[in-house]
Design a protein around this motif. Structure first.
Motif, PDB file in Angstrom:
ATOM      1  N   VAL A   1     -20.717  30.785 -12.455  1.00  0.00           N
ATOM      2  CA  VAL A   1     -19.986  30.384 -13.427  1.00  0.00           C
ATOM      3  C   VAL A   1     -20.456  30.418 -14.708  1.00  0.00           C
ATOM      4  O   VAL A   1     -21.722  29.844 -14.885  1.00  0.00           O
TER       5      VAL A   1
ATOM      6  N   SER B   1      -9.261  26.436 -11.691  1.00  0.00           N
ATOM      7  CA  SER B   1      -9.494  26.644 -13.051  1.00  0.00           C
ATOM      8  C   SER B   1      -8.334  26.573 -13.910  1.00  0.00           C
ATOM      9  O   SER B   1      -8.167  26.279 -15.069  1.00  0.00           O
TER      10      SER B   1
ATOM     11  N   TYR C   1     -16.228  40.108 -12.919  1.00  0.00           N
ATOM     12  CA  TYR C   1     -15.845  38.652 -13.424  1.00  0.00           C
ATOM     13  C   TYR C   1     -14.394  38.652 -13.962  1.00  0.00           C
ATOM     14  O   TYR C   1     -13.847  39.622 -14.239  1.00  0.00           O
TER      15      TYR C   1
ATOM     16  N   LEU D   1     -15.870  33.563 -14.360  1.00  0.00           N
ATOM     17  CA  LEU D   1     -16.526  33.489 -12.841  1.00  0.00           C
ATOM     18  C   LEU D   1     -16.974  34.952 -12.549  1.00  0.00           C
ATOM     19  O   LEU D   1     -16.075  35.915 -12.803  1.00  0.00           O
TER      20      LEU D   1
ATOM     21  N   ILE E   1     -17.878  21.587 -11.269  1.00  0.00           N
ATOM     22  CA  ILE E   1     -17.628  22.487 -10.011  1.00  0.00           C
ATOM     23  C   ILE E   1     -18.314  21.598  -8.883  1.00  0.00           C
ATOM     24  O   ILE E   1     -17.971  21.494  -7.412  1.00  0.00           O
TER      25      ILE E   1
ATOM     26  N   VAL F   1     -11.694  28.988  -6.873  1.00  0.00           N
ATOM     27  CA  VAL F   1     -12.118  28.748  -7.998  1.00  0.00           C
ATOM     28  C   VAL F   1     -11.130  28.989  -9.024  1.00  0.00           C
ATOM     29  O   VAL F   1     -11.169  28.361 -10.139  1.00  0.00           O
TER      30      VAL F   1
ATOM     31  N   TYR G   1     -15.092  29.599 -19.924  1.00  0.00           N
ATOM     32  CA  TYR G   1     -15.990  30.001 -18.893  1.00  0.00           C
ATOM     33  C   TYR G   1     -15.385  31.066 -17.984  1.00  0.00           C
ATOM     34  O   TYR G   1     -14.256  31.376 -18.046  1.00  0.00           O
TER      35      TYR G   1
ATOM     36  N   LEU H   1     -12.001  32.233 -16.516  1.00  0.00           N
ATOM     37  CA  LEU H   1     -11.475  30.885 -15.880  1.00  0.00           C
ATOM     38  C   LEU H   1     -10.564  29.751 -16.967  1.00  0.00           C
ATOM     39  O   LEU H   1      -9.414  29.938 -16.520  1.00  0.00           O
TER      40      LEU H   1
ATOM     41  N   TYR I   1     -20.578  30.958 -19.198  1.00  0.00           N
ATOM     42  CA  TYR I   1     -19.901  30.656 -20.255  1.00  0.00           C
ATOM     43  C   TYR I   1     -20.053  31.597 -21.419  1.00  0.00           C
ATOM     44  O   TYR I   1     -21.258  32.145 -21.599  1.00  0.00           O
TER      45      TYR I   1
ATOM     46  N   ALA J   1     -24.247  28.115 -11.206  1.00  0.00           N
ATOM     47  CA  ALA J   1     -23.482  27.498 -12.557  1.00  0.00           C
ATOM     48  C   ALA J   1     -24.502  26.788 -13.422  1.00  0.00           C
ATOM     49  O   ALA J   1     -25.590  26.395 -13.051  1.00  0.00           O
TER      50      ALA J   1
END
Length: 316
Positions: A149, A300, A161, A277, A113, A296, A275, A164, A151, A104
């Motif tokens: 993680v 989130s 993916y 994942l 996290i 996760v 964000y 989040l 952005y 991340a």
């Protein structure tokens, strides 16, 4: 002299220095890679030349070039250094065979996290998770990373993916900075301000100029104060009474609970992107892989509710 005695007598630092010079093309570049001075590199190479009884480098002013003996020797020792690298990869794969490796962004690890991972560990004490802070996106399937993680649009580099949450920022400062005073939104702008300016490939972080526009006041001239590329560093500065920061809600939960930070005015601005994942497909075949992904995503969703402003906190 036996082979074992010869091996034990080799100046290994000199071997490392010579390999780096031959690969990098110069003493200066090799010194930078090994984090030593150019003089130290030259000294180590002289030691190995003395040990071998041959000249490995031809020196002319500030430039160096491998001699015929140097080229021959470098070609052979390079095989050994390549084997060292392969051995490290084998060890890393063995370490990660059953571990889940989560990568991340550094601030996300430091302030979000990395703090929440203890909740996961309490739920799954037999699971092994390694958390690494890394701002550069990993290559799924090549780097030793199972989950990432990311952005914003950076996540498009990955095949698998899910979104989040979208985080929000809010003014936050040490309670000592305001000393119990009740400040209006406009009065915040006359306090010492801390700024977050992310690296350029990210969409811009919410600014104090945007905050001023939201509350309907002007913000004359360029903003003064310190700027940080890491959100976590700006938050730490605020904890240390250096100013007021527009802090991400996801990253200040512990500070708010410990009362090392307070929110003087609850007016929030959204980040421009969410964000995400990402994961390698093989990660879901590891022990606890699917459960970790679901966990996760679940935390989130809760964070999205916490970060977003309530109707009562919005300015009239």
């Amino acid at each position: 002299m036996s082979d074992e005695q010869i091996f034990r007598g080799i100046p290994l630092k000199g071997l490392q220095a010579f390999e780096a010079v031959g690969r990098c093309g110069s003493v200066t570049a090799a010194a930078a890679e090994l984090n030593v001075s150019p003089g130290a590199i030259s000294q180590q190479i002289r030691k190995i030349e003395s040990f071998l009884g041959v000249t490995l480098l031809e020196r002319s002013g500030r430039t160096v070039e491998l001699t015929q003996w140097g080229r021959l020797y470098h070609r052979e020792i390079s095989k050994g250094f390549e084997q060292f690298a392969l051995a490290e990869q084998v060890l890393e794969r063995a370490r990660n065979e059953n571990a889940l490796v989560l990568s991340a962004l550094s601030s996300v690890v430091n302030k979000w996290i990395g703090r929440r991972i203890f909740d996961w560990q309490a739920l799954h004490p037999d699971a092994h998770v390694r958390v690494t802070g890394r701002d550069k996106e990993p290559r799924m399937g090549f780097d030793e990373v199972d989950f990432r993680v990311s952005y914003g649009s950076d996540v498009l580099q990955h095949d698998h993916y899910t979104e989040l949450f979208r985080d929000w920022v809010v003014p936050a400062c040490s309670p000592a900075l305001i000393d119990g005073r009740s400040l209006s939104p406009a009065e915040l702008l006359s306090c010492p301000l801390l700024h977050v300016e992310w690296e350029r490939h990210f969409t811009p972080y919410p600014s104090w100029t945007e905050f001023a526009a939201k509350i309907g006041t002007g913000f004359k001239g360029p903003p003064s104060g310190l700027s940080f590329t890491l959100s976590s560093s700006a938050i730490d500065a605020a904890v240390n009474k250096r100013g007021i920061v527009l802090a991400q809600m996801s990253m200040i939960a512990d500070e708010l609970e410990a009362q090392t930070l307070v929110i003087p005015v609850d007016i929030r601005l959204p980040l421009r992107e969410s964000y995400f994942l990402a994961w390698d497909r093989s990660a879901l075949q590891k022990p606890y892989g699917p459960e970790f992904r679901d966990w996760v995503i679940a935390i989130s969703r809760r964070q999205a509710q916490i970060s977003a402003p309530s109707i009562l906190s919005e300015p009239k």
